[in-house]
Each structure stands twice: as structure tokens, then as C-alpha cells.
Design an enzyme around this catalytic site. Structure first.
Site, PDB file in Angstrom:
ATOM      1  N   ASN A 140      -8.608   8.571   5.920  1.00 54.33           N
ATOM      2  CA  ASN A 140      -8.822   7.965   4.726  1.00 54.33           C
ATOM      3  C   ASN A 140     -10.216   8.167   4.197  1.00 54.33           C
ATOM      4  O   ASN A 140     -11.154   7.196   4.938  1.00 54.33           O
ATOM      5  CB  ASN A 140      -8.284   6.817   4.748  1.00 54.33           C
ATOM      6  CG  ASN A 140      -8.382   5.826   3.196  1.00 54.33           C
ATOM      7  OD1 ASN A 140      -8.863   6.844   2.352  1.00 54.33           O
ATOM      8  ND2 ASN A 140      -8.204   4.481   3.607  1.00 54.33           N
ATOM      9  N   HIS A 195      -2.788  -0.248   1.322  1.00 56.81           N
ATOM     10  CA  HIS A 195      -4.038  -0.455   1.985  1.00 56.81           C
ATOM     11  C   HIS A 195      -4.774  -1.664   1.828  1.00 56.81           C
ATOM     12  O   HIS A 195      -4.613  -2.124   0.687  1.00 56.81           O
ATOM     13  CB  HIS A 195      -4.931   0.875   1.728  1.00 56.81           C
ATOM     14  CG  HIS A 195      -6.182   0.676   2.789  1.00 56.81           C
ATOM     15  ND1 HIS A 195      -7.111   0.077   2.479  1.00 56.81           N
ATOM     16  CD2 HIS A 195      -6.248   1.695   3.732  1.00 56.81           C
ATOM     17  CE1 HIS A 195      -7.935   0.465   3.443  1.00 56.81           C
ATOM     18  NE2 HIS A 195      -7.617   1.397   4.387  1.00 56.81           N
ATOM     19  N   GLU A 205      -7.639  -2.842   1.530  1.00 55.36           N
ATOM     20  CA  GLU A 205      -8.428  -2.876   0.353  1.00 55.36           C
ATOM     21  C   GLU A 205      -8.044  -2.903  -1.208  1.00 55.36           C
ATOM     22  O   GLU A 205      -8.279  -3.407  -1.864  1.00 55.36           O
ATOM     23  CB  GLU A 205      -9.308  -1.540   0.653  1.00 55.36           C
ATOM     24  CG  GLU A 205     -10.447  -1.616   1.651  1.00 55.36           C
ATOM     25  CD  GLU A 205     -10.826  -0.388   2.259  1.00 55.36           C
ATOM     26  OE1 GLU A 205     -10.691   0.539   1.694  1.00 55.36           O
ATOM     27  OE2 GLU A 205     -11.270  -0.311   3.459  1.00 55.36           O
ATOM     28  N   GLU A 247      -2.872  -1.952  10.467  1.00 52.21           N
ATOM     29  CA  GLU A 247      -4.170  -2.089  10.371  1.00 52.21           C
ATOM     30  C   GLU A 247      -4.664  -3.339  10.040  1.00 52.21           C
ATOM     31  O   GLU A 247      -4.763  -3.987   8.949  1.00 52.21           O
ATOM     32  CB  GLU A 247      -4.780  -1.415   9.253  1.00 52.21           C
ATOM     33  CG  GLU A 247      -4.338   0.319   8.883  1.00 52.21           C
ATOM     34  CD  GLU A 247      -5.330   1.055   8.103  1.00 52.21           C
ATOM     35  OE1 GLU A 247      -6.131   1.793   8.652  1.00 52.21           O
ATOM     36  OE2 GLU A 247      -5.608   1.014   6.819  1.00 52.21           O
ATOM     37  N   GLY A 291     -13.455  -1.003   9.196  1.00 56.09           N
ATOM     38  CA  GLY A 291     -14.773  -0.755   8.871  1.00 56.09           C
ATOM     39  C   GLY A 291     -15.591  -1.699   9.562  1.00 56.09           C
ATOM     40  O   GLY A 291     -16.871  -1.947   9.154  1.00 56.09           O
ATOM     41  N   SER A 311     -11.194   0.835  12.861  1.00 53.00           N
ATOM     42  CA  SER A 311     -12.410   1.197  13.729  1.00 53.00           C
ATOM     43  C   SER A 311     -11.939   2.162  14.782  1.00 53.00           C
ATOM     44  O   SER A 311     -12.543   2.124  15.919  1.00 53.00           O
ATOM     45  CB  SER A 311     -12.905   0.019  14.356  1.00 53.00           C
ATOM     46  OG  SER A 311     -13.660  -0.629  12.853  1.00 53.00           O
TER      47      SER A 311
HETATM   48  C1  PEP Z   1      -8.910   2.643   6.863  1.00 52.39           C
HETATM   49  O1  PEP Z   1      -9.512   2.830   5.948  1.00 52.39           O
HETATM   50  O2  PEP Z   1      -7.641   2.681   6.611  1.00 52.39           O
HETATM   51  C2  PEP Z   1      -9.676   2.450   8.099  1.00 52.39           C
HETATM   52  C3  PEP Z   1      -8.947   2.295   9.214  1.00 52.39           C
HETATM   53  O3  PEP Z   1     -10.999   2.483   8.214  1.00 52.39           O
HETATM   54  P1  PEP Z   1     -11.984   2.722   9.612  1.00 52.39           P
HETATM   55  O4  PEP Z   1     -11.538   3.386  10.537  1.00 52.39           O
HETATM   56  O5  PEP Z   1     -13.437   2.823   8.884  1.00 52.39           O
HETATM   57  O6  PEP Z   1     -12.083   1.014  10.179  1.00 52.39           O
END
Ligand code: PEP
Length: 252
Positions: A9, A95, A97, A167, A173, A211
């Protein structure tokens, strides 16, 4: 046999140049993967055409979000049908975000999932608890609620077009990641919820995100209910992303 997927992503990152170089590299390496993993790139919508050109059907392409309507006067929105028409195979829905910054609710997630599935795309539906919810011992209940409501629109014959990405919000992040044991425990809990909904739970791919990097992917992917990953930051670095794709065990 569940699909094994590693999806990158890009969020609101990237350029024409990255689309050409990174996807070109990923395509050339993906052909030699020996673990049957499906590699997916999910760029900003404006670069989907560039990424598709480089992906050449070796790498799949997804859209980061779709509107909750079929078409009409919704300036700035893109529909699931348009994403399918443009050549996408996947759509991210819900997501964290989108939930946190744009106020997306589980009910809206359900509406989007219905549109995504009816357009012929596979929905990657994101769920996950915040740090406060985890510390309050509510992580499983929160995630179960997101799964039940977010997937409430899925009919019996449509589950093959559903992927769930766990997640934890506190891991996205931040450089913090769930332990393999915690990821496995939540994935098993999600599979139980899916079973309770009458879904063919053993056939639904569950991805871990938060991450994931080249140095922690193998441990996470070795868990029996982790079928791949949703990768943010590390998907923007070609070699690291491919190393994550290689970390999935063959035949898992
Ligand atoms: C994501 O944006 O779905 C995500 C898992 O980001 P990151 O790997 O940067 O934590």
C-alpha cells in the site's frame, strides 16, 4: 488452499518514476518466486495506469479506496466499477487511515464491500484495534465487531472475493509490530468470527499489516493463520518489498 498475498500500500506516496522503476523491478523478481505468493501493488489512483503498464499481469494491482456509491455527482470519488474497468484486481476497504482521518464507519465499510464484490474485485478489508483498546483488553471484541459489521453485506457465494487484513492501529507506520503470537491469536479469532458468520473461513486469506519489514516478515508469516501481509512503508523500497515477498513459506 488459501491464496497467499503480499500487498504493498503506497498510501499518498509515489511518482511516475517510482511506478516505472519499482514495479519494473518487482515484476522481474516476482516471476522467480517459488512460494506461490501473489504480489499486489496498491498505488495512488492517479498512478494505477502506470503501474498496470509495468505490472504486465505478473503483479496484481489494487485501488486504495472506492466511493460508497455506484456513480454520480461525487466529485473526487472513484467507483469500484471504475477500478475494475481500469484493470485493478483488488480494493482496500476500511484502512485505519480512512477510518481515523476520514471518519469511515463499519457501516460504510459494509456498503463499499458490497460494491467492490459486485464489481468483480476482491476486497481487502482492514480491521484492527487502537492501543487504548488493546490496553483495555478489548482488542478481540473490537476486531470481531469490525469483521461482523464490515462484512455483513457479503452473500454466501461471495466470500472468495474477500481478504481480511488485521492491522493493529498502533503498529501502522510506527515501527512497532505485533508479536507473532499476538498476530496468530488475532488471526485465529478472526477465523472463528468468520466461521460464526457462515463463511468458508478456512478458505479466506488473512493478512497481517503493521510495520512489517524484511527482518520481521518471516516470523510473522510462519504462523499458521497468517497468509501474507499488507505492507505500507516497506513497499516503497523495491528490494525490501521483494525480500518480504520471499519470506512467505512455500506451501503455507
Ligand atoms: C499500511 O499502510 O497498511 C501499513 C501496514 O503500513 P506500515 O507497513 O508502514 O506500518
Amino acid at each position: 488452499m488459501r491464496r497467499k498475498i503480499v500487498a504493498g500500500n503506497w498510501k499518498m506516496n509515489g511518482s511516475k518514476d517510482l511506478s516505472e522503476k519499482l514495479v519494473g523491478y518487482v515484476r522481474s523478481e516476482a516471476g522467480s518466486l517459488d512460494n506461490d505468493v501473489e504480489v499486489v501493488i496498491i498505488p495512488p489512483v492517479i498512478y494505477i495506469k502506470d503501474v498496470l503498464e509495468q505490472a504486465r499481469n505478473v503483479v496484481s494491482v489494487g485501488v486504495q479506496n472506492v466511493g460508497q456509491w455506484q456513480s454520480g455527482a461525487y466529485t473526487g470519488e472513484v467507483s469500484a466499477e471504475m477500478a475494475k474497468d481500469a484493470g485493478c484486481r483488488y480494493a482496500l476497504v476500511g484502512h485505519s487511515e480512512r477510518r481515523q482521518l476520514f471518519g469511515e464507519t463499519d457501516e460504510q465499510v459494509a456498503e463499499k464491500v458490497a460494491l467492490v464484490v459486485s464489481s468483480g474485485l476482491t476486497a481487502i478489508v482492514c480491521v484492527g484495534e487502537t492501543l487504548e483498546e488493546r490496553e483495555a483488553g478489548q482488542a478481540e471484541a473490537v476486531v470481531a465487531g469490525q469483521v461482523r459489521t464490515g462484512l455483513s453485506s457479503v452473500a454466501l457465494g461471495e466470500w472468495h472475493n474477500i481478504v481480511v487484513a488485521y492491522e493493529p492501529v498502533w503498529a501502522i507506520g510506527t515501527g512497532k509490530t505485533a508479536t507473532s503470537d499476538d498476530a496468530q491469536a488475532m488471526h485465529a479469532a478472526i477465523r472463528d468470527v468468520l466461521k460464526g458468520m457462515g463463511a468458508p473461513a478456512e478458505e479466506i486469506s488473512l493478512l497481517y499489516g503493521g510495520s512489517v519489514k524484511a527482518d520481521n516478515a518471516a516470523a510473522l508469516f510462519s504462523e499458521p493463520d497468517v497468509d501474507g501481509g499488507l505492507i505500507g512503508g516497506a513497499s516503497l523500497v523495491a528490494k525490501e518489498f521483494m525480500s518480504i515477498c520471499r519470506s512467505l513459506p512455500a506451501g503455507a
